[in-house]
Design a protein around this motif. Structure first.
Motif, PDB file in Angstrom:
ATOM      1  N   ALA A  24     -12.453  30.236  -6.472  1.00 11.88           N
ATOM      2  CA  ALA A  24     -13.853  30.651  -6.558  1.00 11.88           C
ATOM      3  C   ALA A  24     -14.764  29.477  -6.882  1.00 11.88           C
ATOM      4  O   ALA A  24     -14.353  28.519  -7.536  1.00 11.88           O
ATOM      5  N   VAL A  25     -16.002  29.589  -6.409  1.00  8.61           N
ATOM      6  CA  VAL A  25     -17.059  28.642  -6.769  1.00  8.61           C
ATOM      7  C   VAL A  25     -18.254  29.472  -7.217  1.00  8.61           C
ATOM      8  O   VAL A  25     -18.735  30.328  -6.476  1.00  8.61           O
ATOM      9  N   TYR A  26     -18.712  29.226  -8.458  1.00 13.28           N
ATOM     10  CA  TYR A  26     -19.872  29.932  -8.992  1.00 13.28           C
ATOM     11  C   TYR A  26     -21.035  28.962  -9.115  1.00 13.28           C
ATOM     12  O   TYR A  26     -20.917  27.915  -9.753  1.00 13.28           O
ATOM     13  N   GLY A  27     -22.172  29.305  -8.519  1.00 17.66           N
ATOM     14  CA  GLY A  27     -23.354  28.472  -8.599  1.00 17.66           C
ATOM     15  C   GLY A  27     -24.455  29.138  -9.389  1.00 17.66           C
ATOM     16  O   GLY A  27     -24.947  30.201  -9.000  1.00 17.66           O
ATOM     17  N   CYS A  28     -24.840  28.522 -10.508  1.00 18.77           N
ATOM     18  CA  CYS A  28     -25.944  29.026 -11.317  1.00 18.77           C
ATOM     19  C   CYS A  28     -27.259  28.564 -10.702  1.00 18.77           C
ATOM     20  O   CYS A  28     -27.492  27.362 -10.552  1.00 18.77           O
ATOM     21  N   SER A  29     -28.118  29.493 -10.319  1.00 16.83           N
ATOM     22  CA  SER A  29     -29.450  29.162  -9.811  1.00 16.83           C
ATOM     23  C   SER A  29     -29.371  28.150  -8.667  1.00 16.83           C
ATOM     24  O   SER A  29     -28.860  28.467  -7.594  1.00 16.83           O
ATOM     25  N   LEU A  30     -29.812  26.912  -8.870  1.00 16.39           N
ATOM     26  CA  LEU A  30     -29.704  25.885  -7.831  1.00 16.39           C
ATOM     27  C   LEU A  30     -28.267  25.731  -7.354  1.00 16.39           C
ATOM     28  O   LEU A  30     -28.023  25.447  -6.182  1.00 16.39           O
ATOM     29  N   GLY A  31     -27.297  25.921  -8.243  1.00 12.73           N
ATOM     30  CA  GLY A  31     -25.895  25.830  -7.850  1.00 12.73           C
ATOM     31  C   GLY A  31     -25.539  26.790  -6.738  1.00 12.73           C
ATOM     32  O   GLY A  31     -24.629  26.537  -5.949  1.00 12.73           O
ATOM     33  N   GLY A  32     -26.286  27.907  -6.645  1.00 13.53           N
ATOM     34  CA  GLY A  32     -26.050  28.861  -5.566  1.00 13.53           C
ATOM     35  C   GLY A  32     -26.388  28.290  -4.207  1.00 13.53           C
ATOM     36  O   GLY A  32     -25.809  28.685  -3.195  1.00 13.53           O
ATOM     37  N   SER A  33     -27.341  27.354  -4.164  1.00 14.93           N
ATOM     38  CA  SER A  33     -27.648  26.678  -2.904  1.00 14.93           C
ATOM     39  C   SER A  33     -26.440  25.879  -2.431  1.00 14.93           C
ATOM     40  O   SER A  33     -26.130  25.829  -1.239  1.00 14.93           O
ATOM     41  N   PHE A  34     -25.744  25.242  -3.382  1.00 14.29           N
ATOM     42  CA  PHE A  34     -24.517  24.528  -3.028  1.00 14.29           C
ATOM     43  C   PHE A  34     -23.453  25.485  -2.499  1.00 14.29           C
ATOM     44  O   PHE A  34     -22.752  25.173  -1.538  1.00 14.29           O
ATOM     45  N   VAL A  35     -23.337  26.648  -3.117  1.00 14.58           N
ATOM     46  CA  VAL A  35     -22.368  27.645  -2.635  1.00 14.58           C
ATOM     47  C   VAL A  35     -22.688  28.027  -1.193  1.00 14.58           C
ATOM     48  O   VAL A  35     -21.799  28.113  -0.342  1.00 14.58           O
ATOM     49  N   GLY A  36     -23.978  28.234  -0.901  1.00 18.98           N
ATOM     50  CA  GLY A  36     -24.379  28.565   0.460  1.00 18.98           C
ATOM     51  C   GLY A  36     -24.049  27.460   1.442  1.00 18.98           C
ATOM     52  O   GLY A  36     -23.569  27.714   2.556  1.00 18.98           O
ATOM     53  N   LEU A  37     -24.297  26.213   1.036  1.00 18.11           N
ATOM     54  CA  LEU A  37     -23.990  25.082   1.913  1.00 18.11           C
ATOM     55  C   LEU A  37     -22.486  24.948   2.134  1.00 18.11           C
ATOM     56  O   LEU A  37     -22.039  24.684   3.258  1.00 18.11           O
ATOM     57  N   LEU A  38     -21.698  25.142   1.090  1.00 21.27           N
ATOM     58  CA  LEU A  38     -20.237  25.086   1.232  1.00 21.27           C
ATOM     59  C   LEU A  38     -19.747  26.154   2.206  1.00 21.27           C
ATOM     60  O   LEU A  38     -18.878  25.904   3.049  1.00 21.27           O
ATOM     61  N   ALA A  39     -20.313  27.349   2.083  1.00 19.60           N
ATOM     62  CA  ALA A  39     -19.901  28.448   2.966  1.00 19.60           C
ATOM     63  C   ALA A  39     -20.302  28.174   4.410  1.00 19.60           C
ATOM     64  O   ALA A  39     -19.546  28.470   5.346  1.00 19.60           O
ATOM     65  N   ALA A  40     -21.493  27.619   4.610  1.00 17.89           N
ATOM     66  CA  ALA A  40     -21.984  27.367   5.965  1.00 17.89           C
ATOM     67  C   ALA A  40     -21.220  26.238   6.648  1.00 17.89           C
ATOM     68  O   ALA A  40     -20.916  26.310   7.842  1.00 17.89           O
ATOM     69  N   ARG A  41     -20.881  25.192   5.899  1.00 15.93           N
ATOM     70  CA  ARG A  41     -20.224  24.021   6.472  1.00 15.93           C
ATOM     71  C   ARG A  41     -18.736  24.259   6.742  1.00 15.93           C
ATOM     72  O   ARG A  41     -18.172  23.656   7.656  1.00 15.93           O
ATOM     73  N   GLU A  42     -18.110  25.095   5.932  1.00 14.91           N
ATOM     74  CA  GLU A  42     -16.698  25.468   6.100  1.00 14.91           C
ATOM     75  C   GLU A  42     -15.752  24.258   6.154  1.00 14.91           C
ATOM     76  O   GLU A  42     -14.764  24.257   6.876  1.00 14.91           O
ATOM     77  N   ASN A  43     -16.069  23.241   5.364  1.00 18.25           N
ATOM     78  CA  ASN A  43     -15.165  22.096   5.268  1.00 18.25           C
ATOM     79  C   ASN A  43     -14.067  22.317   4.243  1.00 18.25           C
ATOM     80  O   ASN A  43     -13.077  21.573   4.217  1.00 18.25           O
ATOM     81  N   ILE A  44     -14.277  23.304   3.398  1.00 16.05           N
ATOM     82  CA  ILE A  44     -13.243  23.713   2.443  1.00 16.05           C
ATOM     83  C   ILE A  44     -13.143  25.242   2.494  1.00 16.05           C
ATOM     84  O   ILE A  44     -13.998  25.904   3.101  1.00 16.05           O
ATOM     85  N   GLN A  45     -12.120  25.775   1.860  1.00 19.07           N
ATOM     86  CA  GLN A  45     -11.973  27.224   1.800  1.00 19.07           C
ATOM     87  C   GLN A  45     -12.130  27.688   0.362  1.00 19.07           C
ATOM     88  O   GLN A  45     -11.444  27.195  -0.538  1.00 19.07           O
ATOM     89  N   MET A  46     -13.035  28.613   0.148  1.00 20.52           N
ATOM     90  CA  MET A  46     -13.160  29.251  -1.159  1.00 20.52           C
ATOM     91  C   MET A  46     -12.999  30.746  -0.936  1.00 20.52           C
ATOM     92  O   MET A  46     -13.648  31.334  -0.068  1.00 20.52           O
ATOM     93  N   ASP A  47     -12.116  31.352  -1.700  1.00 25.24           N
ATOM     94  CA  ASP A  47     -11.881  32.786  -1.533  1.00 25.24           C
ATOM     95  C   ASP A  47     -13.113  33.585  -1.918  1.00 25.24           C
ATOM     96  O   ASP A  47     -13.425  34.599  -1.290  1.00 25.24           O
ATOM     97  N   TYR A  48     -13.819  33.109  -2.960  1.00 23.08           N
ATOM     98  CA  TYR A  48     -15.009  33.811  -3.429  1.00 23.08           C
ATOM     99  C   TYR A  48     -16.106  32.798  -3.747  1.00 23.08           C
ATOM    100  O   TYR A  48     -15.952  31.949  -4.626  1.00 23.08           O
ATOM    101  N   GLY A  49     -17.205  32.877  -3.013  1.00 14.97           N
ATOM    102  CA  GLY A  49     -18.388  32.094  -3.316  1.00 14.97           C
ATOM    103  C   GLY A  49     -19.371  33.001  -4.027  1.00 14.97           C
ATOM    104  O   GLY A  49     -19.731  34.066  -3.501  1.00 14.97           O
ATOM    105  N   ILE A  50     -19.791  32.628  -5.232  1.00 16.23           N
ATOM    106  CA  ILE A  50     -20.617  33.511  -6.055  1.00 16.23           C
ATOM    107  C   ILE A  50     -21.933  32.821  -6.394  1.00 16.23           C
ATOM    108  O   ILE A  50     -21.951  31.723  -6.953  1.00 16.23           O
ATOM    109  N   LEU A  51     -23.038  33.470  -6.040  1.00 20.09           N
ATOM    110  CA  LEU A  51     -24.369  32.955  -6.357  1.00 20.09           C
ATOM    111  C   LEU A  51     -24.901  33.699  -7.565  1.00 20.09           C
ATOM    112  O   LEU A  51     -24.917  34.936  -7.589  1.00 20.09           O
ATOM    113  N   GLY A  52     -25.327  32.948  -8.563  1.00 15.90           N
ATOM    114  CA  GLY A  52     -25.846  33.570  -9.777  1.00 15.90           C
ATOM    115  C   GLY A  52     -27.353  33.711  -9.751  1.00 15.90           C
ATOM    116  O   GLY A  52     -28.064  32.871 -10.301  1.00 15.90           O
TER     117      GLY A  52
END
Length: 262
Positions: free
Chosen positions: A81-109
């Motif tokens: 899992a990757v949890y992004g607090c506030s701005l960190g959620g933008s990173f979660v979105g970018l990670l999900a869109a780019r798909e260069n890594i696999q995260m089972d759960y991307g969580i935006l706070g």
């Protein structure tokens, strides 16, 4: 960029990404220990925001690449899992869109995912930086009316407001004087101008969002704009209030998302 790691490496890993101008210890220090019951906890400290490094924040995309490289090198490119607090959620979105890594759960706070063009962003920076940066660096605003307002909040505000003010300091109550104005401005501006794709649908994994209903209904529409199948967890709270003020419930929510029921 540094990543601080805690707990048993044999447990599934969760990566924590701080919010705007937040110091990692102040942002997540209160939840690291309870998370270790079920997770190997890894907390990112962005370039320019770590007190042990002499760095500057580069851009959202450059920092995203560093996060991806960390997950590849330390976790074989796959993390629970990757949890992004506030701005960190933008990173979660970018990670999900780019798909260069696999995260089972991307969580935006409760991320706002605000975006703007270059001109508007530059204007917002000119307005925000003279107000925001002195408080981060010196612990007080230069403007007297802002000082009075902050004093009133600290004297009469709820635990929520006080907790967020304290996120802009170390857990010991010291100012974040090691953070440069350049890093603050770059982080603020880069988050605004870095586009986030619409209808993101990771091939592997799920997107979950801690939706603070008191932020407003427009954010529900924004989450469904950027993500094809987000799972919203609704709380009648303010922005990141669950994490900031209700750590037991926040940890329980993260566990329910990330630990499959047998």
């Amino acid at each position: 960029m540094k990543v601080y790691e805690f707990g048993d490496k044999q447990k599934p890993a969760i990566l924590l990404l701080p919010g705007t101008c937040c110091y990692w210890r102040s942002n997540f220090g209160h939840v690291i220990e309870p998370l270790q019951k079920n997770f190997y906890v890894c907390c990112v400290s962005y370039d320019g925001f770590d007190d042990t490094e002499d760095t500057e924040f580069p851009s959202m995309l450059e920092e995203t690449t560093k996060i991806e490289n960390y997950i590849k090198e330390k976790h074989g490119g796959h993390i629970r899992a990757v949890y992004g607090c506030s701005l960190g959620g933008s990173f979660v979105g970018l990670l999900a869109a780019r798909e260069n890594i696999q995260m089972d759960y991307g969580i935006l706070g409760g991320s706002d995912l605000d975006q703007a063009g270059a001109f508007k962003t530059k204007l917002l920076c000119k307005i925000a930086m003279p107000l925001l940066y002195p408080f981060i660096h010196d612990g007080q605003f230069k403007q007297k009316f802002m000082q009075k307002k902050m004093k009133k909040i600290m004297e009469n505000g709820s635990g929520y407001e006080k907790t967020f003010v304290n996120m802009m300091k170390t857990p010991e109550g010291k100012c974040l004087s090691f953070i440069s104005r350049e890093s603050v401005e770059r982080q603020f501006a880069s988050d605004m101008i870095t586009p986030l794709s619409d209808h993101i649908l990771p091939k592997h994994g799920e997107i979950h969002i801690i939706y603070a209903l008191q932020m407003g209904e427009k954010y529900r529409k924004r989450y469904y704009q950027h993500f094809a199948k987000p799972v919203l967890h609704e709380f009648n709270m303010k922005h990141e209030e669950l994490l900031a003020c209700h750590k037991e419930e926040w940890v329980r929510t993260i566990e329910e998302i990330c630990i499959p029921k047998e």
